[in-house]
Design an enzyme around this catalytic site. Structure first.
Site, mmCIF file in Angstrom:
data_model
loop_
_atom_site.group_PDB
_atom_site.id
_atom_site.type_symbol
_atom_site.label_atom_id
_atom_site.label_comp_id
_atom_site.label_asym_id
_atom_site.label_seq_id
_atom_site.Cartn_x
_atom_site.Cartn_y
_atom_site.Cartn_z
ATOM 1 N N SER A 182 34.539 32.152 35.836
ATOM 2 C CA SER A 182 34.520 30.832 36.483
ATOM 3 C C SER A 182 35.912 30.237 36.416
ATOM 4 O O SER A 182 36.680 30.546 35.527
ATOM 5 C CB SER A 182 33.534 29.885 35.791
ATOM 6 O OG SER A 182 33.625 28.615 36.390
ATOM 7 N N LEU A 237 26.359 36.773 37.999
ATOM 8 C CA LEU A 237 25.847 35.505 38.538
ATOM 9 C C LEU A 237 25.903 35.479 40.053
ATOM 10 O O LEU A 237 24.952 35.079 40.728
ATOM 11 C CB LEU A 237 26.673 34.337 37.974
ATOM 12 C CG LEU A 237 26.758 34.311 36.444
ATOM 13 C CD1 LEU A 237 27.680 33.205 35.977
ATOM 14 C CD2 LEU A 237 25.358 34.139 35.840
ATOM 15 N N ILE A 256 30.640 40.162 31.830
ATOM 16 C CA ILE A 256 31.954 39.519 31.975
ATOM 17 C C ILE A 256 31.945 38.437 33.067
ATOM 18 O O ILE A 256 32.619 38.573 34.087
ATOM 19 C CB ILE A 256 33.034 40.594 32.268
ATOM 20 C CG1 ILE A 256 32.553 41.577 33.370
ATOM 21 C CG2 ILE A 256 33.411 41.356 31.011
ATOM 22 C CD1 ILE A 256 33.627 42.581 33.816
ATOM 23 N N TYR A 272 43.915 42.825 40.671
ATOM 24 C CA TYR A 272 43.704 41.369 40.650
ATOM 25 C C TYR A 272 45.034 40.599 40.728
ATOM 26 O O TYR A 272 45.031 39.385 40.920
ATOM 27 C CB TYR A 272 42.935 40.924 39.390
ATOM 28 C CG TYR A 272 41.561 41.537 39.217
ATOM 29 C CD1 TYR A 272 40.966 42.312 40.217
ATOM 30 C CD2 TYR A 272 40.840 41.365 38.044
ATOM 31 C CE1 TYR A 272 39.716 42.884 40.040
ATOM 32 C CE2 TYR A 272 39.582 41.929 37.872
ATOM 33 C CZ TYR A 272 39.034 42.693 38.866
ATOM 34 O OH TYR A 272 37.795 43.263 38.681
ATOM 35 N N ARG A 313 31.935 25.466 33.055
ATOM 36 C CA ARG A 313 31.099 26.659 33.264
ATOM 37 C C ARG A 313 31.521 27.811 32.347
ATOM 38 O O ARG A 313 30.683 28.608 31.926
ATOM 39 C CB ARG A 313 31.177 27.103 34.720
ATOM 40 C CG ARG A 313 30.313 26.253 35.624
ATOM 41 C CD ARG A 313 30.366 26.798 37.015
ATOM 42 N NE ARG A 313 29.404 26.182 37.885
ATOM 43 C CZ ARG A 313 29.376 26.366 39.205
ATOM 44 N NH1 ARG A 313 30.274 27.164 39.770
ATOM 45 N NH2 ARG A 313 28.471 25.779 39.936
ATOM 46 N N ASN A 349 28.748 29.465 30.083
ATOM 47 C CA ASN A 349 28.459 30.903 30.097
ATOM 48 C C ASN A 349 28.586 31.552 28.716
ATOM 49 O O ASN A 349 28.105 32.662 28.506
ATOM 50 C CB ASN A 349 29.378 31.610 31.105
ATOM 51 C CG ASN A 349 29.099 31.159 32.530
ATOM 52 O OD1 ASN A 349 28.053 30.579 32.813
ATOM 53 N ND2 ASN A 349 30.043 31.394 33.434
HETATM 54 N N1 NAP Z 1 34.888 46.804 38.514
HETATM 55 C C1 NAP Z 1 34.685 46.192 39.652
HETATM 56 O O1 NAP Z 1 34.688 46.786 40.741
HETATM 57 C C2 NAP Z 1 34.408 44.714 39.643
HETATM 58 C C3 NAP Z 1 33.903 44.090 40.796
HETATM 59 C C4 NAP Z 1 33.621 42.719 40.727
HETATM 60 C C5 NAP Z 1 33.841 42.026 39.539
HETATM 61 N N2 NAP Z 1 34.379 42.656 38.451
HETATM 62 C C6 NAP Z 1 34.668 41.916 37.188
HETATM 63 O O2 NAP Z 1 33.506 41.180 36.808
HETATM 64 C C7 NAP Z 1 33.833 39.791 36.714
HETATM 65 C C8 NAP Z 1 32.620 38.956 37.068
HETATM 66 O O3 NAP Z 1 32.152 39.221 38.374
HETATM 67 P P1 NAP Z 1 32.450 38.253 39.625
HETATM 68 O O4 NAP Z 1 33.680 37.482 39.366
HETATM 69 O O5 NAP Z 1 32.354 39.097 40.832
HETATM 70 O O6 NAP Z 1 31.183 37.310 39.687
HETATM 71 P P2 NAP Z 1 30.329 36.378 38.698
HETATM 72 O O7 NAP Z 1 31.007 36.215 37.381
HETATM 73 O O8 NAP Z 1 28.950 36.898 38.726
HETATM 74 O O9 NAP Z 1 30.298 35.043 39.508
HETATM 75 C C9 NAP Z 1 31.421 34.241 39.717
HETATM 76 C C10 NAP Z 1 30.986 33.112 40.634
HETATM 77 O O10 NAP Z 1 29.905 32.381 40.031
HETATM 78 C C11 NAP Z 1 30.267 31.026 39.837
HETATM 79 N N3 NAP Z 1 29.789 30.640 38.495
HETATM 80 C C12 NAP Z 1 30.338 30.960 37.300
HETATM 81 N N4 NAP Z 1 29.595 30.462 36.292
HETATM 82 C C13 NAP Z 1 28.547 29.827 36.855
HETATM 83 C C14 NAP Z 1 27.453 29.115 36.328
HETATM 84 N N5 NAP Z 1 27.281 28.968 35.011
HETATM 85 N N6 NAP Z 1 26.562 28.578 37.206
HETATM 86 C C15 NAP Z 1 26.720 28.744 38.552
HETATM 87 N N7 NAP Z 1 27.743 29.406 39.102
HETATM 88 C C16 NAP Z 1 28.663 29.940 38.267
HETATM 89 C C17 NAP Z 1 31.770 30.958 39.971
HETATM 90 O O11 NAP Z 1 32.177 29.772 40.606
HETATM 91 P P3 NAP Z 1 33.250 28.742 39.905
HETATM 92 O O12 NAP Z 1 34.497 29.531 39.656
HETATM 93 O O13 NAP Z 1 33.398 27.678 40.937
HETATM 94 O O14 NAP Z 1 32.585 28.282 38.636
HETATM 95 C C18 NAP Z 1 32.079 32.131 40.901
HETATM 96 O O15 NAP Z 1 31.970 31.729 42.247
HETATM 97 C C19 NAP Z 1 35.018 39.658 37.675
HETATM 98 O O16 NAP Z 1 35.706 38.451 37.528
HETATM 99 C C20 NAP Z 1 35.799 40.889 37.344
HETATM 100 O O17 NAP Z 1 36.511 40.708 36.146
HETATM 101 C C21 NAP Z 1 34.637 43.995 38.482
#
Ligand code: NAP
Length: 261
Positions: A231, A191, A228, A54, A236, A240
């Protein structure tokens, strides 16, 4: 498990407890990672998820230090990229240096290297654990067969498997398979990969005066799935985390589980 407080934890191996809800930092550049982690810690999160890949570990570490929340009160996860196999010791040392900490709380193999379980990498992880560089070790994006390979080779199961997870991918068999190996399930992209406009989620959200995102995160918490969300926006990050003032009924949990069928 019915999670009742924002500081609810899940026990993983070696007597370590991981806070049920953490703050994800994927795709957050250094500035956004810094402000996001500061906001998250201010709101009450005590668990931050980052990774070598990251490229924001330094900002995450600075945010933790500047927050005034003691290091011992923040659970920090980082991950070793699959392409760094053979260089595991250097990789965790670089993570510790970037984060500015003596140890992390959880170190994960980010993806199976070359799509293989890679017991040699797992042995290097065990060494890092024994050296006190991390309090626990786990994997990410591993299949059950790959986890079994690690257990067979070393006698040590990963404390946790971080995998893509949300109501639409819910798989009771996967839950049972991980549980029977005492591997805690941590869900990522809760999400982003969900349909936040789904009518079942909308109806349940309206019944509780919550958003569909909060219902999804509460569903994780009630099942005991570590989650995890990420945002960039403080409101948000706050939304969350505001999932501990309502409970889903058994009927609602069943309807949400069924979205994965
Ligand atoms: N191990 C792995 O391979 C792997 C892969 C992917 C992710 N991860 C970890 O998991 C974490 C979470 O997954 P992710 O970042 O892929 O996706 P996520 O948390 O499911 O979604 C993030 C997206 O959702 C939006 N969002 C956040 N809160 C919201 C709400 N209450 N209502 C509507 N939209 C909302 C955010 O936009 P805004 O920022 O504009 O609010 C962003 O675009 C990552 O940050 C990372 O730490 C690990």
């Amino acid at each position: 498990m019915t999670a009742r407080t924002s500081q609810e934890v899940v026990r993983i191996a070696d007597g370590v407890s991981v806070p049920l809800i953490g703050f994800g930092t994927w795709e957050l550049n250094r500035d956004d990672a810094y402000s996001g982690v500061r906001a998250a810690l201010d709101i009450g999160y005590r668990h931050i998820d980052t990774a070598t890949a990251y490229e924001n570990e330094d900002a995450v570490g600075k945010a933790v230090r500047d927050s005034g929340v003691g290091r011992e009160n923040v659970f920090i996860t980082t991950k070793c990229p699959p392409s760094y196999v053979g260089r595991e010791a250097e990789t965790i040392d670089a993570s510790l240096k970037a984060l500015g900490v003596d140890f992390v709380d959880l170190w994960l193999v980010h993806w199976p290297p070359n799509r293989q379980a890679s017991p040699d990498t797992w042995k290097a992880f065990i060494e890092a654990l024994e050296q006190g560089k991390t309090r626990s070790i786990g994997v990410s994006n591993y299949s059950i067969a790959q986890i079994d390979e690690l257990i067979t080779a070393t006698g040590r199961a990963p404390a946790l498997n971080q995998i893509p997870w949300n109501p639409f991918t819910f798989d009771a068999q996967e839950v049972a398979d991980l549980q029977s190996r005492q591997v805690v399930l941590e869900g990522y992209s809760p999400l982003k990969r969900s349909d936040l406009g789904n009518p079942v989620l909308a109806e349940i959200a309206a019944a509780h005066g919550k958003t569909a995102a909060q219902v999804i995160l509460r569903w994780h918490a009630e099942h005991g799935f570590v989650v995890i969300p990420r945002s960039k926006r403080r409101e948000r990050i706050e939304e969350n985390f505001a999932i501990f003032d309502f409970e889903l009924t058994q009927e609602e949990l069943g309807r949400i589980d069924a979205l994965g069928a």
